[in-house]
Design an enzyme around this catalytic site. Structure first.
Site, short mmCIF file in Angstrom:
data_model
loop_
_atom_site.label_atom_id
_atom_site.label_comp_id
_atom_site.label_asym_id
_atom_site.label_seq_id
_atom_site.Cartn_x
_atom_site.Cartn_y
_atom_site.Cartn_z
N HIS A 269 -11.94 48.34 32.29
CA HIS A 269 -10.75 49.18 32.13
C HIS A 269 -10.70 49.85 30.76
CE1 HIS A 269 -9.13 46.17 29.40
NE2 HIS A 269 -9.59 45.26 30.25
N GLU B 124 -9.60 39.37 35.54
CA GLU B 124 -10.28 38.70 34.43
C GLU B 124 -10.12 37.19 34.53
OE1 GLU B 124 -12.63 38.35 32.52
OE2 GLU B 124 -12.23 39.72 30.82
#
Length: 213
Positions: free
Chosen positions: A13, A86
């Protein structure tokens, strides 16, 4: 491509506020900074010409905000997959490496020797993260024969997964793949018999760069 191969663009990201001090950002649902939004726009320029067949994103906000501009310009919907989030960093969430060494020195030292075998205190076992990542990619490949898929995910998760795909020891992910640039990561391809190969690492993904035809 009509040989059964699937090309996957595994991308980290855009920038968040935690990047400036290199603080560990796991499950905290942070948003992109203005710089991160500009990075997402650059990625969207690349996506507009990359002939993508699907865009899949982690459910965390920073990944969604990165994926959405690409989806708009590519004319695709973003599919969210919680298996792409994550790792949970437990007690290390929000800390720098120096702060971890002060707070739990032995655990941090063990992590630095083998981060795959010695997760941070209270954190997710990387084996579990790898299992969910492999399952997500298996489903993606089945759904996208001959596809070209953008996957927006996260730094530690991405490095562990790439190591496993290309035959590197995941316990060496911090040494073998020490840095993932924002809106970059790994271009990997799975051939018709199931073998994964690494085509590029940390490439620029902008309107004028390679699309790995």
């Amino acid at each position: 491509m009509s040989d059964g191969a699937v090309t996957v663009f595994l991308v980290r990201h855009g920038e968040t506020a935690s990047h400036a001090e290199n603080r560990y950002l796991g499950r905290t649902d942070a948003r992109l900074t203005e710089t991160g939004q500009l990075q997402a726009a650059e990625l969207a320029g690349w996506s507009s010409r990359a002939r993508l067949t699907a865009i899949v994103s982690s459910t965390l906000r920073r990944a969604r905000e990165t994926a959405n501009p690409s989806a708009t310009l590519a004319g695709l919907a973003v599919r969210l997959d919680e298996r792409l989030v994550e790792l949970d960093f437990g007690e290390a969430e929000g800390l720098t490496a120096a702060e971890m060494r002060a707070k739990f020195p032995q655990d941090r030292a063990a992590f630095e020797v083998d981060p795959f075998g010695n997760p941070l205190p209270g954190g997710e076992n990387p084996v579990d993260a790898l299992d969910r990542g492999r399952a997500a990619l298996d489903d993606l490949v089945r759904a996208q024969p001959n596809g070209r898929v953008l996957v927006v995910t996260h730094s530690t998760f991405l490095r562990i997964l790439v190591c496993a795909l290309v035959g590197l020891d995941p316990s060496r992910y911090r040494d073998a793949l020490p840095k993932v640039r924002n809106v970059s990561g790994a271009v990997v391809r799975r051939d018709a018999v199931g073998r994964w190969g690494l085509l590029a690492w940390n490439p620029p993904l902008t309107r004028t760069t390679d699309i790995w035809a």
